[in-house]
Design an enzyme around this catalytic site. Structure first.
Site, PDB file in Angstrom:
ATOM      1  N   ARG A 150      -3.634   2.260   9.897  1.00 61.21           N
ATOM      2  CA  ARG A 150      -2.875   2.911   8.823  1.00 61.21           C
ATOM      3  C   ARG A 150      -1.623   2.162   8.378  1.00 61.21           C
ATOM      4  O   ARG A 150      -0.970   2.586   7.419  1.00 61.21           O
ATOM      5  CB  ARG A 150      -2.486   4.359   9.183  1.00 61.21           C
ATOM      6  CG  ARG A 150      -3.659   5.284   9.383  1.00 61.21           C
ATOM      7  CD  ARG A 150      -3.252   6.725   9.255  1.00 61.21           C
ATOM      8  NE  ARG A 150      -2.337   7.150  10.312  1.00 61.21           N
ATOM      9  CZ  ARG A 150      -1.805   8.361  10.378  1.00 61.21           C
ATOM     10  NH1 ARG A 150      -2.077   9.265   9.449  1.00 61.21           N
ATOM     11  NH2 ARG A 150      -0.994   8.689  11.370  1.00 61.21           N
ATOM     12  N   ASP A 151      -1.271   1.063   9.039  1.00 60.44           N
ATOM     13  CA  ASP A 151      -0.088   0.320   8.576  1.00 60.44           C
ATOM     14  C   ASP A 151      -0.282  -1.176   8.827  1.00 60.44           C
ATOM     15  O   ASP A 151       0.600  -1.844   9.362  1.00 60.44           O
ATOM     16  CB  ASP A 151       1.176   0.821   9.274  1.00 60.44           C
ATOM     17  CG  ASP A 151       2.463   0.372   8.570  1.00 60.44           C
ATOM     18  OD1 ASP A 151       2.369  -0.060   7.397  1.00 60.44           O
ATOM     19  OD2 ASP A 151       3.538   0.456   9.182  1.00 60.44           O
ATOM     20  N   ILE A 152      -1.441  -1.692   8.417  1.00 57.50           N
ATOM     21  CA  ILE A 152      -1.699  -3.124   8.526  1.00 57.50           C
ATOM     22  C   ILE A 152      -0.841  -3.846   7.491  1.00 57.50           C
ATOM     23  O   ILE A 152      -0.906  -3.563   6.292  1.00 57.50           O
ATOM     24  CB  ILE A 152      -3.190  -3.443   8.292  1.00 57.50           C
ATOM     25  CG1 ILE A 152      -4.033  -2.907   9.455  1.00 57.50           C
ATOM     26  CG2 ILE A 152      -3.419  -4.943   8.111  1.00 57.50           C
ATOM     27  CD1 ILE A 152      -3.810  -3.607  10.777  1.00 57.50           C
ATOM     28  N   ASN A 156       3.359  -6.378  11.015  1.00 55.38           N
ATOM     29  CA  ASN A 156       2.733  -5.750  12.178  1.00 55.38           C
ATOM     30  C   ASN A 156       1.631  -6.617  12.780  1.00 55.38           C
ATOM     31  O   ASN A 156       0.786  -6.119  13.531  1.00 55.38           O
ATOM     32  CB  ASN A 156       2.155  -4.378  11.796  1.00 55.38           C
ATOM     33  CG  ASN A 156       3.238  -3.333  11.654  1.00 55.38           C
ATOM     34  OD1 ASN A 156       4.349  -3.493  12.162  1.00 55.38           O
ATOM     35  ND2 ASN A 156       2.940  -2.250  10.960  1.00 55.38           N
TER      36      ASN A 156
END
Length: 306
Positions: A150-152, A156
């Site tokens: 959900r936060d590629i 990250n």
């Protein structure tokens, strides 16, 4: 769960790496149960716990339930999580102890992909192929384990070392992951509004729609992957422009990107790349999740054939 495991890992904080949300910090730390080597260095994510005892217990249980899944993951393209702890640490200037939930992780010496792309002074497409393949391998593993990141984004994704030709790429920051219950994502199973605007998929921006073509699931990570590849190829974050006939293009930011992508817009795709790279990016950036390929299918794309 925190502090109930055997072989409790003692550590001391060395320096602040990043301060994220108001109650979250990431530090470089040193294991105090090891002789001085590179292996003694770890990363520790600190989540500040409420001062109230009841709220603190509730928050710790919530984090235990969510993060214990991460401890069981094992793949070379994911940052290993070593242990979960609760400790009181002197984080303020006056030395007052603050209760923290500690997530102990492998320390990646090469830093973030966001910073690494700035050091690519030749043949970025060669690195894009190699590193994208590794990101895809990590996503394939996560998705096979029913986990949506959900936060590629480039911030990250970490490098195991600063030697760009030989480093291993590792997906990090699984704190906002969502585990889905079955092979097929069900309506309303994954919430929206997670992620970073520059890398966020249309379905995450719009929220759940009463249509299975728009379910938020594994394919939201594939859109974000396409945005990461753009950054690998250009050396800068994905850019979004509103273009109107007879007017200069206007670059969009923040919530402007949300409305732009939500209404069908795409990040700017560079024109000076190979046809394989162009097709790979466009395959990731299909507007409907159902039209995007899976991570396993993306690994078979000609762009990733070395």
């Amino acid at each position: 769960m925190a502090n109930t495991v055997e072989n409790f890992i003692p550590f001391e904080l060395i320096e602040l790496i990043e301060r994220g949300q108001p109650s979250c910090e990431v530090h470089k730390a040193r294991r105090t149960d090891r002789v001085p080597t590179d292996e003694e260095t770890i990363a520790v994510k600190l989540i500040l716990l409420p001062a109230d005892a009841s709220s603190r217990t509730e928050k710790t249980s919530e984090l235990d339930l969510k993060l214990k899944v991460i401890l069981g993951l094992n793949h070379e393209n994911l940052v290993p999580h070593l242990q979960l702890q609760t400790r009181s640490l002197p984080l303020s200037n006056n030395g007052v102890l603050i209760d923290c939930y500690c997530v102990l992780m492998e320390y990646c010496q090469g830093g973030t992909l966001h910073n690494a792309v700035k050091r690519l002074d030749y043949n970025p497409e060669l690195y894009a192929k190699k590193w994208t393949r590794q990101i895809c391998e990590g996503l394939k593993y996560l998705h096979e384990n029913r986990i949506v990141h959900r936060d590629i984004k480039s911030g990250n994704i970490l490098l195991s070392s600063s030697d760009l030709p030989t480093c291993t790429i590792k997906i990090a920051d699984l704190g906002d992951y969502k585990q889905i219950k079955s092979a097929v994502t069900k309506p309303n199973e994954v919430s929206h509004s997670k992620g970073t605007h520059d890398f966020m998929s249309p379905e995450m921006m719009l929220g759940e729609i009463d249509n299975t073509d728009w379910n938020i699931g594994r394919k939201t990570d594939i859109w974000s992957l396409g945005c990461v590849v753009i950054q690998l190829l250009t050396g800068t974050h994905p850019r979004y422009y509103r273009r109107e006939t007879g007017r200069a293009a206007v670059e969009l930011h923040g919530l402007q990107i949300v409305f732009f992508v939500g209404s069908g817009g795409l990040p700017d795709i560079p024109t000076d790349i190979s046809s394989e790279a162009n097709d790979f990016v466009r395959s990731c950036l299909q507007r409907k999740p159902v039209d995007r390929r899976t991570a396993a299918e993306m690994l078979e794309h000609p762009f990733l054939v070395m």
